[in-house]
Scaffold this motif. Structure first.
Motif, PDB file in Angstrom:
ATOM      1  N   VAL A  64       0.879  -1.158   0.000  1.00 51.75           N
ATOM      2  CA  VAL A  64       0.000   0.000   0.000  1.00 51.75           C
ATOM      3  C   VAL A  64       0.924   1.218   0.000  1.00 51.75           C
ATOM      4  O   VAL A  64       1.727   1.388   0.914  1.00 51.75           O
ATOM      5  CB  VAL A  64      -0.934   0.023   1.225  1.00 51.75           C
ATOM      6  CG1 VAL A  64      -1.806   1.276   1.218  1.00 51.75           C
ATOM      7  CG2 VAL A  64      -1.786  -1.246   1.274  1.00 51.75           C
ATOM      8  N   VAL A  65       0.807   2.040  -1.056  1.00 45.92           N
ATOM      9  CA  VAL A  65       1.727   3.154  -1.239  1.00 45.92           C
ATOM     10  C   VAL A  65       0.959   4.468  -1.165  1.00 45.92           C
ATOM     11  O   VAL A  65      -0.017   4.664  -1.896  1.00 45.92           O
ATOM     12  CB  VAL A  65       2.484   3.049  -2.584  1.00 45.92           C
ATOM     13  CG1 VAL A  65       3.543   4.130  -2.690  1.00 45.92           C
ATOM     14  CG2 VAL A  65       3.113   1.662  -2.749  1.00 45.92           C
ATOM     15  N   VAL A  66       1.418   5.356  -0.281  1.00 42.90           N
ATOM     16  CA  VAL A  66       0.770   6.645  -0.063  1.00 42.90           C
ATOM     17  C   VAL A  66       1.627   7.743  -0.690  1.00 42.90           C
ATOM     18  O   VAL A  66       2.846   7.768  -0.510  1.00 42.90           O
ATOM     19  CB  VAL A  66       0.596   6.918   1.449  1.00 42.90           C
ATOM     20  CG1 VAL A  66      -0.104   8.255   1.684  1.00 42.90           C
ATOM     21  CG2 VAL A  66      -0.150   5.780   2.131  1.00 42.90           C
ATOM     22  N   PHE A  67       0.965   8.646  -1.422  1.00 40.88           N
ATOM     23  CA  PHE A  67       1.614   9.820  -2.004  1.00 40.88           C
ATOM     24  C   PHE A  67       0.902  11.068  -1.512  1.00 40.88           C
ATOM     25  O   PHE A  67      -0.306  11.028  -1.261  1.00 40.88           O
ATOM     26  CB  PHE A  67       1.502   9.805  -3.533  1.00 40.88           C
ATOM     27  CG  PHE A  67       2.423   8.862  -4.234  1.00 40.88           C
ATOM     28  CD1 PHE A  67       3.637   9.297  -4.747  1.00 40.88           C
ATOM     29  CD2 PHE A  67       2.067   7.538  -4.416  1.00 40.88           C
ATOM     30  CE1 PHE A  67       4.478   8.437  -5.424  1.00 40.88           C
ATOM     31  CE2 PHE A  67       2.897   6.667  -5.097  1.00 40.88           C
ATOM     32  CZ  PHE A  67       4.111   7.115  -5.602  1.00 40.88           C
ATOM     33  N   HIS A  68       1.609  12.183  -1.425  1.00 38.21           N
ATOM     34  CA  HIS A  68       0.948  13.433  -1.036  1.00 38.21           C
ATOM     35  C   HIS A  68       0.445  14.200  -2.261  1.00 38.21           C
ATOM     36  O   HIS A  68       0.428  15.425  -2.298  1.00 38.21           O
ATOM     37  CB  HIS A  68       1.827  14.303  -0.130  1.00 38.21           C
ATOM     38  CG  HIS A  68       3.145  14.718  -0.692  1.00 38.21           C
ATOM     39  ND1 HIS A  68       3.289  15.685  -1.657  1.00 38.21           N
ATOM     40  CD2 HIS A  68       4.388  14.303  -0.397  1.00 38.21           C
ATOM     41  CE1 HIS A  68       4.561  15.855  -1.926  1.00 38.21           C
ATOM     42  NE2 HIS A  68       5.255  15.020  -1.181  1.00 38.21           N
ATOM     43  N   SER A  69      -0.012  13.457  -3.253  1.00 40.57           N
ATOM     44  CA  SER A  69      -0.601  14.007  -4.469  1.00 40.57           C
ATOM     45  C   SER A  69      -2.061  13.593  -4.547  1.00 40.57           C
ATOM     46  O   SER A  69      -2.495  12.675  -3.855  1.00 40.57           O
ATOM     47  CB  SER A  69       0.134  13.470  -5.698  1.00 40.57           C
ATOM     48  OG  SER A  69       1.478  13.875  -5.713  1.00 40.57           O
ATOM     49  N   LEU A  85      -2.615   2.221  -4.399  1.00 42.41           N
ATOM     50  CA  LEU A  85      -2.073   3.571  -4.272  1.00 42.41           C
ATOM     51  C   LEU A  85      -3.105   4.454  -3.589  1.00 42.41           C
ATOM     52  O   LEU A  85      -4.280   4.453  -3.963  1.00 42.41           O
ATOM     53  CB  LEU A  85      -1.723   4.147  -5.638  1.00 42.41           C
ATOM     54  CG  LEU A  85      -0.698   3.351  -6.456  1.00 42.41           C
ATOM     55  CD1 LEU A  85      -0.484   3.995  -7.811  1.00 42.41           C
ATOM     56  CD2 LEU A  85       0.615   3.229  -5.716  1.00 42.41           C
ATOM     57  N   ILE A  86      -2.644   5.216  -2.607  1.00 43.19           N
ATOM     58  CA  ILE A  86      -3.511   6.076  -1.816  1.00 43.19           C
ATOM     59  C   ILE A  86      -3.074   7.525  -2.004  1.00 43.19           C
ATOM     60  O   ILE A  86      -1.898   7.858  -1.821  1.00 43.19           O
ATOM     61  CB  ILE A  86      -3.421   5.717  -0.307  1.00 43.19           C
ATOM     62  CG1 ILE A  86      -3.695   4.225  -0.068  1.00 43.19           C
ATOM     63  CG2 ILE A  86      -4.326   6.617   0.525  1.00 43.19           C
ATOM     64  CD1 ILE A  86      -5.071   3.753  -0.443  1.00 43.19           C
TER      65      ILE A  86
END
Length: 190
Positions: A64-69, A85-86
């Motif tokens: 589970v990959v979190v981006f600030h986009s 993707l989160i």
């Protein structure tokens, strides 16, 4: 701020608009915090995980990959990855997990070789018309630091790492080394 030792149950919405549970009662969760959609460093790192996705799944780990986009930006740049993707443009999860934004993200000389390799790889992908150019002004800025958390089905954080610079995150081999030994019957984690 101290790192979390347990993660309360929650549901997150992926950029594919599906809902996932963290923790997941059926497997380990590798919760990765990356920088912005289109980040050349993040792209190199995540491609190394995509190549070894079968090994990760065999170890009973869900990425589970979190981006600030935003979700729209993530779909544009990262939508082909085989992970959940989160989008977290408000950085709610980043704050909860202690993930910082610092100038040292890019200024640390240890990150420079990967910055060069990432920019070169991104430029080649743009020239081949495989990917759009990384954003000149990324949502949420460029200065985020990475973070990695391995979360057990009961919510315990088995291992964690807060990056000291933009290229300071677990490799696949480091992640797999944290996986608890299975009991002799082959069922469950110890």
């Amino acid at each position: 701020m101290p790192l979390p030792t347990t993660v309360p149950a929650r549901e997150l919405v992926t950029i594919a608009e599906s809902t996932i549970r963290i923790p997941d009662q059926d497997c380990l969760i590798h919760l990765q915090f990356r920088r912005f959609a289109g980040c050349p460093i993040c792209n190199l790192h995540l491609r190394s995980f995509a190549v070894r996705h079968a090994d990760i799944l065999a170890a009973d780990i869900r990425e589970v990959v979190v981006f600030h986009s935003s979700a729209a930006e993530l779909r544009k740049y990262e939508g082909d990855l085989p992970f959940d993707l989160i989008a977290d443009p408000t950085r709610t999860l980043y704050r909860e997990f202690g993930i910082e934004t610092k100038r040292r993200a890019l200024l640390d000389p240890r990150a420079w070789p990967t910055i060069i390799r990432g920019v070169t790889t991104a430029t080649m992908a743009v020239l081949r018309k495989e990917k759009p150019a990384p954003p000149a002004e990324p949502e949420g800025g460029r200065l985020g630091l990475p973070g990695d958390f391995l979360i057990a089905p009961d919510g315990r954080v088995l291992a964690s790492k807060l990056g000291a610079h933009a290229d300071d995150q677990w490799t696949v081999d480091e992640l797999l080394a944290f996986v608890p030994a299975r009991d002799k019957s082959g069922s469950g984690h110890q």
